[in-house]
Scaffold this active site. Structure first.
Site, PDB file in Angstrom:
ATOM      1  CG  HIS A   1      -0.144   6.658   5.874  1.00  0.00           C
ATOM      2  ND1 HIS A   1       0.969   7.187   6.673  1.00  0.00           N
ATOM      3  CD2 HIS A   1       0.302   5.393   5.676  1.00  0.00           C
ATOM      4  CE1 HIS A   1       1.764   6.094   6.574  1.00  0.00           C
ATOM      5  NE2 HIS A   1       1.526   4.970   6.088  1.00  0.00           N
TER       6      HIS A   1
ATOM      7  CB  CYS B   1       4.936   2.313   8.230  1.00  0.00           C
ATOM      8  SG  CYS B   1       4.379   3.709   7.359  1.00  0.00           S
ATOM      9  CG  LEU B   2       6.545   1.407   2.122  1.00  0.00           C
ATOM     10  CD1 LEU B   2       5.757   1.442   0.745  1.00  0.00           C
ATOM     11  CD2 LEU B   2       7.702   0.240   1.898  1.00  0.00           C
TER      12      LEU B   2
ATOM     13  CD  GLN C   1       3.212   6.098   3.292  1.00  0.00           C
ATOM     14  OE1 GLN C   1       2.197   5.414   2.691  1.00  0.00           O
ATOM     15  NE2 GLN C   1       4.029   5.167   3.741  1.00  0.00           N
TER      16      GLN C   1
ATOM     17  CG  HIS D   1      -0.806   1.301   7.337  1.00  0.00           C
ATOM     18  ND1 HIS D   1      -0.189   0.636   8.193  1.00  0.00           N
ATOM     19  CD2 HIS D   1      -0.292   2.056   6.580  1.00  0.00           C
ATOM     20  CE1 HIS D   1       0.989   1.165   8.052  1.00  0.00           C
ATOM     21  NE2 HIS D   1       0.892   2.021   6.980  1.00  0.00           N
ATOM     22  CD  GLU D   2      -1.371   2.232   2.708  1.00  0.00           C
ATOM     23  OE1 GLU D   2      -0.857   3.561   2.750  1.00  0.00           O
ATOM     24  OE2 GLU D   2      -0.804   1.473   2.830  1.00  0.00           O
TER      25      GLU D   2
ATOM     26  N   GLY E   1       0.978  -1.089  -0.047  1.00  0.00           N
ATOM     27  CA  GLY E   1      -0.024   0.098  -0.065  1.00  0.00           C
ATOM     28  C   GLY E   1       0.766   1.147  -0.070  1.00  0.00           C
TER      29      GLY E   1
HETATM   30  O1  K1U Z   1       1.574   2.570   3.747  1.00  0.00           O
HETATM   31  C1  K1U Z   1       2.554   1.881   4.058  1.00  0.00           C
HETATM   32  O2  K1U Z   1       3.486   2.243   4.692  1.00  0.00           O
HETATM   33  C2  K1U Z   1       3.054   0.541   3.172  1.00  0.00           C
HETATM   34  C3  K1U Z   1       2.779  -0.442   4.135  1.00  0.00           C
HETATM   35  C4  K1U Z   1       1.414  -1.024   4.019  1.00  0.00           C
HETATM   36  C5  K1U Z   1       1.064  -2.179   5.240  1.00  0.00           C
HETATM   37  C6  K1U Z   1       1.892  -3.388   5.417  1.00  0.00           C
HETATM   38  C7  K1U Z   1       1.502  -4.196   6.402  1.00  0.00           C
HETATM   39  C8  K1U Z   1       0.218  -3.836   7.066  1.00  0.00           C
HETATM   40  C9  K1U Z   1      -0.312  -2.682   6.905  1.00  0.00           C
HETATM   41  C10 K1U Z   1      -0.094  -1.770   5.927  1.00  0.00           C
HETATM   42  C11 K1U Z   1       3.519  -1.600   3.707  1.00  0.00           C
HETATM   43  O3  K1U Z   1       3.725  -1.985   2.437  1.00  0.00           O
HETATM   44  S1  K1U Z   1       5.109  -2.268   4.473  1.00  0.00           S
HETATM   45  C12 K1U Z   1       5.801  -3.326   3.586  1.00  0.00           C
HETATM   46  C13 K1U Z   1       5.135  -4.796   3.206  1.00  0.00           C
HETATM   47  O4  K1U Z   1       4.041  -5.148   3.714  1.00  0.00           O
HETATM   48  C14 K1U Z   1       5.968  -5.608   2.338  1.00  0.00           C
HETATM   49  C15 K1U Z   1       7.175  -5.738   2.111  1.00  0.00           C
HETATM   50  C16 K1U Z   1       7.773  -6.661   1.409  1.00  0.00           C
HETATM   51  C17 K1U Z   1       7.076  -7.772   1.152  1.00  0.00           C
HETATM   52  C18 K1U Z   1       5.721  -7.729   1.140  1.00  0.00           C
HETATM   53  C19 K1U Z   1       4.980  -6.662   2.054  1.00  0.00           C
HETATM   54 ZN    ZN Z   2       2.492   3.508   6.298  1.00  0.00          ZN
END
Ligand code: K1U
Ligand code: ZN
Length: 171
Positions: A140, A94-95, A51, A136-137, A46
């Site tokens: 943000h 979260c990225l 972001q 989560h999104e 997501g």
């Molecule tokens: O919004 C963001 O920061 C993105 C976030 C979304 C998210 C992940 C997990 C639970 C709720 C919301 C991410 O994408 S973190 C990275 C991630 O989930 C991932 C990384 C590598 C492979 C697969 C997934």
């Molecule tokens: Zn996030």
């Protein structure tokens, strides 16, 4: 398409409420495509416009598994119209908080109203990982990070680690 830099906390833009999109036009469609490219490259499931420093209510999501075809979602002006009383606990990342994960409790099921990339109103019902990710999104868009849902002790630990990550990765 363009891959855009992702803001890392602390950054005041990650704590700011984003503004609704007035019209779904080519600019918004291009932005959503760029966000998807950025999300896939990260990699992530997501991404919300704040972001990448854009304070507009746009999110993209793809929770398809590794062995499934891509299933990109572009949600403009998303709103949660209903949330279940049932809760689920899921590990979130979260990225904007690189390499940090924590268990977060949220409603297990939500209904979300939004505009799609043509500007048409849509409603989706989400459970499981999609429910976690869409909440989560949308957080943000309201200047909320997953660490705002956990204890102050865990939150401060994570924020300290992210500050160190940011210093170590400064160019
Ligand atoms: O919004 C963001 O920061 C993105 C976030 C979304 C998210 C992940 C997990 C639970 C709720 C919301 C991410 O994408 S973190 C990275 C991630 O989930 C991932 C990384 C590598 C492979 C697969 C997934
Ligand atoms: Zn996030």
């Amino acid at each position: 398409m363009a891959k855009l830099p992702i803001l890392i906390a602390p950054d005041s833009r990650l704590k700011t409420k984003a503004k609704p999109v007035a019209a779904v036009d080519d600019r918004v469609r291009q932005l959503a495509d760029d966000m998807l490219e950025t999300m896939y490259a990260a990699p992530g499931i997501g991404l919300a416009a704040p972001q990448i420093g854009v304070l507009e209510r746009i999110i993209v999501i793809d929770v398809a598994g590794k062995d499934e075809p891509p299933a990109p979602l572009r949600l403009i002006n998303p709103e949660i119209t209903w949330a279940s009383e049932d809760l689920q606990t899921a590990e979130e990342g979260c990225l904007s908080l690189p390499e940090q994960w924590a268990e977060v409790v949220r409603p297990a099921e939500v209904k979300v109203r939004y505009l799609d990339e043509t500007g048409a109103p849509q409603e989706m019902q989400a459970t499981g990982l999609l429910a976690t990710c869409v909440q989560h999104e949308i957080d943000h868009l309201n200047g909320v990070l997953f660490v705002d849902h956990i204890s102050a002790l865990r939150r401060n630990m994570i924020l300290r680690k992210v500050q160190k990550w940011k210093k170590d990765h400064a160019s």
